[in-house]
Design an enzyme around this catalytic site. Structure first.
Site, PDB file in Angstrom:
ATOM      1  CG  HIS A 133      -1.774   1.240   1.286  1.00  0.00           C
ATOM      2  ND1 HIS A 133      -2.715   1.562   0.317  1.00  0.00           N
ATOM      3  CD2 HIS A 133      -1.808   2.268   2.173  1.00  0.00           C
ATOM      4  CE1 HIS A 133      -3.300   2.690   0.630  1.00  0.00           C
ATOM      5  NE2 HIS A 133      -2.769   3.152   1.734  1.00  0.00           N
ATOM      6  CB  CYS A 134       3.572   2.339   2.064  1.00  0.00           C
ATOM      7  SG  CYS A 134       2.466   2.431   3.489  1.00  0.00           S
ATOM      8  CB  ILE A 135       6.995   1.113  -1.416  1.00  0.00           C
ATOM      9  CG1 ILE A 135       7.505   0.944   0.017  1.00  0.00           C
ATOM     10  CG2 ILE A 135       8.162   1.441  -2.329  1.00  0.00           C
ATOM     11  CD1 ILE A 135       8.485  -0.192   0.199  1.00  0.00           C
TER      12      ILE A 135
END
Length: 439
Positions: A274-276
């Site tokens: 979900h983040c990088i």
């Protein structure tokens, strides 16, 4: 003397009589709820999915790397999940663990955060600390949450206490979990920060206070952009090394012997989680407001985004070399979670690989012990279930594409019985074979 709402809140947090409400029982919210339950708090998990809520209340886990006995133990200690947001009024702390995806044009989509906050407003009361953990751009907490909270007539810093404390979960990491990963926390005011620190220091080994919510928001982005840029670098190096006929994994291992100034990063078929893959776009979007073009960060994003297409090119070349076309070829993708040993499909490059191969006319299938049925996704739709791996099933495919290298796979068996392997993870980098193609 009568205590202020701030003093009462701090006291309840420190003596662990406070009730903790965590909104969003996903990969961030559920581990956090279990950690607070372990610390002795009364914990409520809020979610909009009734089936998920019912499963947790029966002691079940909907996340592969979180054992059911941990959830069952928390339930035995009083943890309960609910879809009833009126119970927010009984919480002393409300922690928002909500998705922050990208929109169609790669702009931040804060709909889950703002929509949920609006739902909570009628149930807020003096003496609560509100913490946002979702990854976002600097300014979100004071530009989006602050005016919403103060629209209730409650004053932030006096009645309500607003903090931003970014999640740092690494699903499946055996060494670092919610309790021992240092927790950055920034408050809208000094009183807000004190409430945030009092909240987290009871359940997290190390709390790192910073001067503002914006510092905390940018800290989270820097952490993940650092990884995105370095992964982009090594992915580009992989393309160069491949053209030169050099084993990039041997290069990385050799460079890693330097005891200073080098940190190994490893290439793959693209970025997932979900983040990088998302965080760089949150910063570049916000930076434009200040007249800044983040060219270096955007370039790394372009490199990583292009990797699935490059891998598919390697698949096409491998099939051509074997006298086959990609159209009509039976291709088995190994591993569709975004990283090994988890069931997390968010932004998984494997889904892009399946889509690109299907567009080229391939007959695609997948095998993933952690994802038995292809889930509903915003971008990709497949009516597929995981294929059981054995000698017979492997022999039915023209090519096996190793996309996510779960430890559960029998790599010796795969090597022996697969007709053709395209390896994006370097599992066979040091033991190449004529039927193994690095990608």
């Amino acid at each position: 003397m009568k205590q202020t709402p701030h003093q009462q809140l701090i006291g309840r947090l420190k003596d662990r009589t406070a009730a903790i409400g965590i909104v969003g029982m996903g990969y961030v919210g559920l581990p956090l709820a279990l950690r607070f339950a372990d610390a002795g708090y009364r914990v409520r998990g809020f979610d909009i999915e009734p089936l998920r809520v019912d499963l947790m209340n029966r002691g079940g886990s909907h996340i592969a790397h979180i054992r059911e006995d941990r959830v069952a133990g928390a339930v035995a200690r009083g943890f309960r999940a609910t879809t009833d947001f009126t119970e927010i009024a009984a919480m002393d702390a409300v922690i928002l663990c909500l998705p922050t995806p990208l929109g169609r044009h790669r702009e931040p989509d804060l709909g889950f955060v703002t929509g949920t906050t609006d739902t909570l407003l009628p149930h807020l009361r003096p003496g609560q600390v509100i913490s946002l953990e979702s990854t976002t751009y600097p300014g979100t907490t004071d530009e989006e949450l602050l005016p919403r909270l103060e629209s209730t007539g409650l004053e932030v810093g006096k009645d309500l206490f607003l903090v931003y404390s970014p999640e740092r979960e690494d699903p499946g990491n055996p060494e670092f979990g919610t309790g021992n990963i240092p927790k950055v926390c920034g408050g809208h005011t000094d009183a807000c920060l004190a409430a945030g620190v009092a909240l987290y220091e009871q359940a997290i080994d190390t709390v790192v206070p910073v001067s503002s919510t914006r510092v905390a928001e940018l800290t989270k982005l820097l952490e993940n952009i650092h990884r995105a840029v370095n992964i982009g670098l090594v992915n580009e190096m992989k393309v160069v090394a491949d053209r030169m006929g050099i084993n990039i994994h041997e290069v990385i291992d050799a460079a890693g012997t330097k005891p200073f100034g080098f940190t190994p990063y490893y290439p793959g078929p693209g970025l997932g989680g979900h983040c990088i893959p998302i965080d760089p776009f949150y910063l570049t979007w916000k930076a434009r407001e200040y007249g800044i073009n983040t060219r270096f960060i955007e370039l790394a994003g372009e490199v990583n985004t292009a990797m699935p297409k490059w891998v598919v090119g390697k698949v096409v070349d491998a099939l051509n070399s074997a006298g086959m076309a990609v159209r009509g070829a039976r291709i088995l993708v190994l591993g569709i979670a975004y990283k090994k040993n988890v069931d997390d499909m968010r932004e998984s490059p494997s889904a892009s690989l399946l889509e690109l191969l299907r567009e080229r006319g391939a007959d695609v299938a997948y095998s993933d012990p952690h994802v038995p049925v292809f889930p509903r996704m915003r971008k990709h739709h497949f009516d597929l279930s995981s294929v059981d791996l054995d000698a017979d099933s492997l022999g039915q495919y023209d090519l096996v594409l190793l996309a996510t290298d779960h430890d559960a796979f029998d790599y010796a068996m795969i090597r022996e019985h697969a007709r053709l392997i395209v390896d994006t993870r370097g599992r066979y980098a040091m033991t190449p074979g004529e039927h193994i193609v690095p990608a």
